[in-house]
Design a protein around this motif. Structure first.
Motif, PDB file in Angstrom:
ATOM      1  N   PRO A   9      67.469  30.401   1.297  1.00  0.00           N
ATOM      2  CA  PRO A   9      68.360  31.531   0.757  1.00  0.00           C
ATOM      3  C   PRO A   9      69.257  31.840   1.972  1.00  0.00           C
ATOM      4  O   PRO A   9      68.619  32.050   3.193  1.00  0.00           O
ATOM      5  CB  PRO A   9      67.489  32.473   0.352  1.00  0.00           C
ATOM      6  N   PRO A  10      70.510  32.316   1.688  1.00  0.00           N
ATOM      7  CA  PRO A  10      71.143  32.784   2.917  1.00  0.00           C
ATOM      8  C   PRO A  10      70.737  34.017   3.457  1.00  0.00           C
ATOM      9  O   PRO A  10      70.326  34.831   2.813  1.00  0.00           O
ATOM     10  CB  PRO A  10      72.698  33.079   2.180  1.00  0.00           C
ATOM     11  N   GLY A  11      70.653  34.177   4.795  1.00  0.00           N
ATOM     12  CA  GLY A  11      70.382  35.285   5.584  1.00  0.00           C
ATOM     13  C   GLY A  11      68.825  35.328   5.764  1.00  0.00           C
ATOM     14  O   GLY A  11      68.172  36.283   6.410  1.00  0.00           O
ATOM     15  N   LEU A  12      68.106  34.473   5.299  1.00  0.00           N
ATOM     16  CA  LEU A  12      66.612  34.425   5.447  1.00  0.00           C
ATOM     17  C   LEU A  12      66.245  33.982   7.003  1.00  0.00           C
ATOM     18  O   LEU A  12      66.848  33.005   7.274  1.00  0.00           O
ATOM     19  CB  LEU A  12      65.817  33.587   4.399  1.00  0.00           C
ATOM     20  N   SER A  13      65.106  34.763   7.552  1.00  0.00           N
ATOM     21  CA  SER A  13      65.006  34.286   8.858  1.00  0.00           C
ATOM     22  C   SER A  13      64.207  32.744   8.677  1.00  0.00           C
ATOM     23  O   SER A  13      63.466  32.703   7.778  1.00  0.00           O
ATOM     24  CB  SER A  13      63.845  35.462   9.547  1.00  0.00           C
ATOM     25  N   PRO A  14      64.062  32.185   9.937  1.00  0.00           N
ATOM     26  CA  PRO A  14      63.149  31.116  10.012  1.00  0.00           C
ATOM     27  C   PRO A  14      61.733  31.221   9.774  1.00  0.00           C
ATOM     28  O   PRO A  14      61.226  30.642   8.827  1.00  0.00           O
ATOM     29  CB  PRO A  14      63.308  30.604  11.384  1.00  0.00           C
ATOM     30  N   LEU A  15      61.306  32.257  10.072  1.00  0.00           N
ATOM     31  CA  LEU A  15      59.756  32.611  10.028  1.00  0.00           C
ATOM     32  C   LEU A  15      59.567  32.942   8.254  1.00  0.00           C
ATOM     33  O   LEU A  15      58.670  32.186   7.717  1.00  0.00           O
ATOM     34  CB  LEU A  15      59.366  33.729  10.588  1.00  0.00           C
ATOM     35  N   ALA A  16      60.510  33.450   7.645  1.00  0.00           N
ATOM     36  CA  ALA A  16      60.316  33.757   6.260  1.00  0.00           C
ATOM     37  C   ALA A  16      60.640  32.547   5.364  1.00  0.00           C
ATOM     38  O   ALA A  16      60.108  32.460   4.578  1.00  0.00           O
ATOM     39  CB  ALA A  16      61.408  34.874   5.844  1.00  0.00           C
ATOM     40  N   GLY A  38      49.465  24.653   0.692  1.00  0.00           N
ATOM     41  CA  GLY A  38      50.753  24.277   1.153  1.00  0.00           C
ATOM     42  C   GLY A  38      51.246  24.543   2.507  1.00  0.00           C
ATOM     43  O   GLY A  38      50.476  25.565   3.177  1.00  0.00           O
ATOM     44  N   ALA A  39      52.036  23.887   3.226  1.00  0.00           N
ATOM     45  CA  ALA A  39      52.433  24.326   4.691  1.00  0.00           C
ATOM     46  C   ALA A  39      53.820  23.590   4.761  1.00  0.00           C
ATOM     47  O   ALA A  39      54.518  22.836   4.344  1.00  0.00           O
ATOM     48  CB  ALA A  39      51.461  23.485   5.465  1.00  0.00           C
ATOM     49  N   ASP A  40      54.366  24.428   5.775  1.00  0.00           N
ATOM     50  CA  ASP A  40      55.811  24.113   6.105  1.00  0.00           C
ATOM     51  C   ASP A  40      56.156  24.752   7.746  1.00  0.00           C
ATOM     52  O   ASP A  40      55.437  25.634   7.974  1.00  0.00           O
ATOM     53  CB  ASP A  40      57.167  24.652   5.190  1.00  0.00           C
ATOM     54  N   GLN A  41      57.048  24.118   8.213  1.00  0.00           N
ATOM     55  CA  GLN A  41      57.548  24.423   9.513  1.00  0.00           C
ATOM     56  C   GLN A  41      58.946  24.700   9.416  1.00  0.00           C
ATOM     57  O   GLN A  41      59.788  24.172   8.904  1.00  0.00           O
ATOM     58  CB  GLN A  41      57.257  23.144  10.474  1.00  0.00           C
ATOM     59  N   ALA A  42      59.400  25.809  10.172  1.00  0.00           N
ATOM     60  CA  ALA A  42      60.801  26.032  10.562  1.00  0.00           C
ATOM     61  C   ALA A  42      61.093  26.313  12.179  1.00  0.00           C
ATOM     62  O   ALA A  42      60.281  27.013  12.655  1.00  0.00           O
ATOM     63  CB  ALA A  42      61.235  27.379   9.931  1.00  0.00           C
ATOM     64  N   LEU A  43      62.113  25.615  12.638  1.00  0.00           N
ATOM     65  CA  LEU A  43      62.400  25.553  13.930  1.00  0.00           C
ATOM     66  C   LEU A  43      63.370  26.689  14.239  1.00  0.00           C
ATOM     67  O   LEU A  43      64.542  26.977  13.329  1.00  0.00           O
ATOM     68  CB  LEU A  43      62.910  24.353  14.553  1.00  0.00           C
ATOM     69  N   ASP A  44      63.126  27.552  15.131  1.00  0.00           N
ATOM     70  CA  ASP A  44      63.893  28.974  15.355  1.00  0.00           C
ATOM     71  C   ASP A  44      64.415  28.705  16.734  1.00  0.00           C
ATOM     72  O   ASP A  44      63.741  28.835  17.743  1.00  0.00           O
ATOM     73  CB  ASP A  44      62.890  30.141  15.175  1.00  0.00           C
ATOM     74  N   VAL A  45      65.691  28.943  16.630  1.00  0.00           N
ATOM     75  CA  VAL A  45      66.556  28.968  18.013  1.00  0.00           C
ATOM     76  C   VAL A  45      67.344  30.057  17.907  1.00  0.00           C
ATOM     77  O   VAL A  45      68.383  30.362  17.306  1.00  0.00           O
ATOM     78  CB  VAL A  45      67.567  27.394  18.213  1.00  0.00           C
ATOM     79  N   ASP A  46      67.051  31.112  18.746  1.00  0.00           N
ATOM     80  CA  ASP A  46      67.440  32.449  18.835  1.00  0.00           C
ATOM     81  C   ASP A  46      67.772  33.172  17.540  1.00  0.00           C
ATOM     82  O   ASP A  46      69.210  33.574  17.096  1.00  0.00           O
ATOM     83  CB  ASP A  46      68.871  32.124  19.802  1.00  0.00           C
ATOM     84  N   GLY A  47      66.811  32.948  16.681  1.00  0.00           N
ATOM     85  CA  GLY A  47      67.024  33.404  15.422  1.00  0.00           C
ATOM     86  C   GLY A  47      67.670  32.902  14.431  1.00  0.00           C
ATOM     87  O   GLY A  47      67.703  33.160  13.133  1.00  0.00           O
ATOM     88  N   GLU A  48      68.021  31.445  14.599  1.00  0.00           N
ATOM     89  CA  GLU A  48      68.826  30.797  13.848  1.00  0.00           C
ATOM     90  C   GLU A  48      67.874  29.605  13.253  1.00  0.00           C
ATOM     91  O   GLU A  48      66.979  28.850  14.227  1.00  0.00           O
ATOM     92  CB  GLU A  48      70.153  29.949  14.361  1.00  0.00           C
TER      93      GLU A  48
END
Length: 205
Positions: free
Chosen positions: A36-43, A67-77
């Motif tokens: 969803p737009p605006g959701l943080s990488p962690l969320a 279930g498992a998933d990964q999100a890569l966070d570059v300066d909040g993006e």
């Protein structure tokens, strides 16, 4: 102990879960990763991990589902998972010489009627964040790497569990299994909450 289903067919996640000595079934989740737009990488990592587990809840109503998933966070993006080798190379080119965060979420969904578990407690999740710094890389080195590991669909365009360790100057983590995609320490903690513990003789382990 309850039947266990892993909502993934990743050979790397399966290899990690095998280390716990559990009998389980690996099933591909019926879930589309749309942030969803605006959701943080962690969320996003949490949303996708829970979504994968929930997607199998109806078909496996008697099982505890992971279930498992990964999100890569570059300066909040949020850096989306590459769909091609060119995209993987572009991501590594962006990460070269920089630090980033890798958020790995694990979620566990309990079946209805599990003893001592209320409806509100049936889905539980945790996140492990690993800080990594990619070393400076030339375009030739990046191209060589993506040809070796072909990291399509992997957060950041790398597979740490293969040749990916060559890419990094520094990795800070509390649980190395989180980098691969299934943090075992929090997973064991969540499973114990649902009565799955091979060390508990009362559970028949």
């Amino acid at each position: 102990m309850s039947r266990v289903v892993l909502a993934s067919t990743s050979p790397f996640r399966r290899a990690l879960l095998d280390r716990l000595g559990l009998v389980y079934e690996a099933v591909p989740p019926v879930f589309e990763e749309i942030a969803p737009p605006g959701l943080s990488p962690l969320a996003c990592a949490v949303l996708f991990a829970e979504g994968k587990a929930l997607s199998l809840a109806h078909a496996h109503a008697d099982a505890v589902i992971i279930g498992a998933d990964q999100a890569l966070d570059v300066d909040g993006e949020l850096l989306r998972k590459p769909a091609t080798l060119d995209e993987a190379a572009e991501q590594l080119d962006r990460l070269a010489g920089r630090a980033h965060a890798l958020h790995t979420a694990v979620a566990v969904q309990a079946p209805p009627g599990l003893r001592d578990v209320s409806c509100a407690q049936r889905m539980v999740s945790e996140v492990v964040t690993v800080e990594l710094r990619v070393r400076p890389l030339s375009r030739a080195q990046i191209r060589r790497y993506v040809e070796l590991d072909r990291p399509i669909g992997s957060a950041g365009g790398y597979l740490f569990e293969k040749h990916g360790a060559w890419l990094f100057d520094e990795v800070r983590h509390a649980d190395e299994t989180a980098i691969v995609g299934l943090p075992l320490v929090p997973l064991c903690r969540l499973l114990r909450g649902f009565g799955i513990d091979p060390l508990d003789v009362r559970a028949g382990g």
